[in-house]
Design a protein around this motif. Structure first.
Motif, PDB file in Angstrom:
ATOM      1  N   ARG A  95      17.190  95.887 106.018  1.00 21.49           N
ATOM      2  CA  ARG A  95      16.667  96.160 107.367  1.00 21.49           C
ATOM      3  C   ARG A  95      16.244  94.868 108.048  1.00 21.49           C
ATOM      4  NH1 ARG A  95      15.095 100.789 110.373  1.00 21.49           N
ATOM      5  NH2 ARG A  95      16.481 101.767 108.917  1.00 21.49           N
ATOM      6  N   PHE A  96      15.631  93.954 107.306  1.00 22.89           N
ATOM      7  CA  PHE A  96      15.225  92.668 107.860  1.00 22.89           C
ATOM      8  C   PHE A  96      16.449  91.928 108.404  1.00 22.89           C
ATOM      9  CE2 PHE A  96      13.998  88.277 108.023  1.00 22.89           C
ATOM     10  CZ  PHE A  96      12.633  88.261 108.275  1.00 22.89           C
ATOM     11  N   THR A  97      17.495  91.866 107.587  1.00 23.56           N
ATOM     12  CA  THR A  97      18.721  91.172 107.993  1.00 23.56           C
ATOM     13  C   THR A  97      19.347  91.846 109.207  1.00 23.56           C
ATOM     14  OG1 THR A  97      19.091  90.481 105.712  1.00 23.56           O
ATOM     15  CG2 THR A  97      20.982  90.378 107.209  1.00 23.56           C
ATOM     16  N   GLU A  98      19.331  93.163 109.238  1.00 19.47           N
ATOM     17  CA  GLU A  98      19.881  93.913 110.378  1.00 19.47           C
ATOM     18  C   GLU A  98      19.137  93.590 111.670  1.00 19.47           C
ATOM     19  OE1 GLU A  98      19.755  98.532 111.882  1.00 19.47           O
ATOM     20  OE2 GLU A  98      19.791  98.152 109.736  1.00 19.47           O
ATOM     21  N   LEU A  99      17.812  93.540 111.601  1.00 14.43           N
ATOM     22  CA  LEU A  99      17.006  93.331 112.809  1.00 14.43           C
ATOM     23  C   LEU A  99      16.885  91.865 113.218  1.00 14.43           C
ATOM     24  CD1 LEU A  99      14.078  95.844 112.253  1.00 14.43           C
ATOM     25  CD2 LEU A  99      15.953  96.028 113.869  1.00 14.43           C
ATOM     26  N   VAL A 100      16.767  90.972 112.233  1.00 13.82           N
ATOM     27  CA  VAL A 100      16.481  89.566 112.529  1.00 13.82           C
ATOM     28  C   VAL A 100      17.753  88.731 112.581  1.00 13.82           C
ATOM     29  CG1 VAL A 100      15.156  87.539 111.767  1.00 13.82           C
ATOM     30  CG2 VAL A 100      14.188  89.827 111.512  1.00 13.82           C
ATOM     31  N   ARG A 131      16.993  95.346 117.889  1.00 15.58           N
ATOM     32  CA  ARG A 131      18.204  95.886 117.272  1.00 15.58           C
ATOM     33  C   ARG A 131      19.372  95.606 118.218  1.00 15.58           C
ATOM     34  NH1 ARG A 131      18.203  99.393 113.350  1.00 15.58           N
ATOM     35  NH2 ARG A 131      16.035  99.873 113.778  1.00 15.58           N
ATOM     36  N   ILE A 132      20.085  94.525 117.945  1.00 14.83           N
ATOM     37  CA  ILE A 132      21.243  94.172 118.765  1.00 14.83           C
ATOM     38  C   ILE A 132      22.311  93.612 117.826  1.00 14.83           C
ATOM     39  CG2 ILE A 132      20.310  91.897 119.318  1.00 14.83           C
ATOM     40  CD1 ILE A 132      21.698  92.115 122.042  1.00 14.83           C
ATOM     41  N   SER A 133      23.518  94.073 117.981  1.00 17.71           N
ATOM     42  CA  SER A 133      24.589  93.610 117.108  1.00 17.71           C
ATOM     43  C   SER A 133      24.930  92.159 117.452  1.00 17.71           C
ATOM     44  CB  SER A 133      25.827  94.488 117.291  1.00 17.71           C
ATOM     45  OG  SER A 133      26.382  94.285 118.568  1.00 17.71           O
ATOM     46  N   PRO A 134      25.438  91.390 116.475  1.00 18.25           N
ATOM     47  CA  PRO A 134      25.791  89.993 116.741  1.00 18.25           C
ATOM     48  C   PRO A 134      26.792  89.827 117.889  1.00 18.25           C
ATOM     49  CG  PRO A 134      25.769  90.402 114.379  1.00 18.25           C
ATOM     50  CD  PRO A 134      25.590  91.732 115.067  1.00 18.25           C
ATOM     51  N   SER A 135      27.773  90.737 117.986  1.00 21.01           N
ATOM     52  CA  SER A 135      28.758  90.610 119.069  1.00 21.01           C
ATOM     53  C   SER A 135      28.101  90.875 120.426  1.00 21.01           C
ATOM     54  CB  SER A 135      29.931  91.566 118.848  1.00 21.01           C
ATOM     55  OG  SER A 135      29.485  92.908 118.827  1.00 21.01           O
ATOM     56  N   ALA A 144      20.861  85.407 117.156  1.00 22.78           N
ATOM     57  CA  ALA A 144      20.558  86.569 116.323  1.00 22.78           C
ATOM     58  C   ALA A 144      19.112  87.017 116.449  1.00 22.78           C
ATOM     59  CB  ALA A 144      20.872  86.235 114.852  1.00 22.78           C
ATOM     60  N   ALA A 145      18.198  86.118 116.757  1.00 25.40           N
ATOM     61  CA  ALA A 145      16.784  86.480 116.908  1.00 25.40           C
ATOM     62  C   ALA A 145      16.468  86.988 118.294  1.00 25.40           C
ATOM     63  CB  ALA A 145      15.913  85.268 116.585  1.00 25.40           C
ATOM     64  N   GLY A 146      17.478  87.029 119.177  1.00 23.07           N
ATOM     65  CA  GLY A 146      17.236  87.536 120.525  1.00 23.07           C
ATOM     66  C   GLY A 146      16.857  86.453 121.513  1.00 23.07           C
ATOM     67  N   LEU A 147      16.827  85.194 121.077  1.00 19.75           N
ATOM     68  CA  LEU A 147      16.463  84.105 121.973  1.00 19.75           C
ATOM     69  C   LEU A 147      17.657  83.693 122.818  1.00 19.75           C
ATOM     70  CD1 LEU A 147      14.347  81.977 119.501  1.00 19.75           C
ATOM     71  CD2 LEU A 147      13.544  83.664 121.158  1.00 19.75           C
ATOM     72  N   THR A 148      17.433  83.329 124.058  1.00 23.78           N
ATOM     73  CA  THR A 148      18.507  82.955 124.971  1.00 23.78           C
ATOM     74  C   THR A 148      19.139  81.647 124.512  1.00 23.78           C
ATOM     75  OG1 THR A 148      17.311  84.003 126.763  1.00 23.78           O
ATOM     76  CG2 THR A 148      19.062  82.461 127.366  1.00 23.78           C
TER      77      THR A 148
END
Length: 151
Positions: A95-100, A131-135, A144-148
């Protein structure tokens, strides 16, 4: 909004507050639903409709968010897993890997001085797992962390 809708929102907020406060305790949907004065099925549907994710997903996001802070502080992955209420290291890591977007070990070993330099309210917003997919992240110009990402 009808008075009934407002009452339902208040009940859902009580359940969400329970999750935010007691994330490290064993929580299940029936326990959360009792706090919201709803049946488990109705609670799950209402929670998802209002907050955009299931109660269990919200709980796990809170746990991962707290684990990220513990890992930045140098706690071991196993200790962080147990401290946030997860009982399975494998499920926690998945779950950590999925989210982070990276494993807990990789996150722990990475440099976090930028987060330490931020005011806590900003750090909490910038490090909140999403929760955002890499693509989709690449399409949105985010890492991957959501940072611009810089363009």
């Amino acid at each position: 909004m009808t008075p009934e809708d407002l009452a339902n929102l208040a009940h859902l907020r009580r359940a969400r507050d329970l999750i935010d406060r007691d994330y490290a305790q064993p929580l299940d949907v029936p326990t959360m639903a009792r706090r919201a004065l709803m049946s488990p099925g109705h609670f799950s549907r209402q929670f998802r409709a209002v907050y955009g994710e299931t109660p269990y997903s919200y709980l796990m996001t809170r746990r991962i968010e707290r684990a990220m802070a513990l890992l930045r502080g140098g706690m071991s992955v196993t200790d962080a897993c147990m401290a946030v209420g997860c009982t399975s290291l494998g499920s926690f890591s998945s779950r950590f890997t999925e989210l982070v977007g990276e494993t807990p070990s990789a996150y722990r070993s990475r440099e976090h001085s930028a987060v330490a330099a931020m005011p806590p309210c900003v750090a909490k917003l910038r490090t909140r797992p999403t929760r955002i997919s890499p693509s989709r992240a690449r399409e949105a110009g985010r890492d991957a962390a959501g940072l611009t990402l810089a363009t």
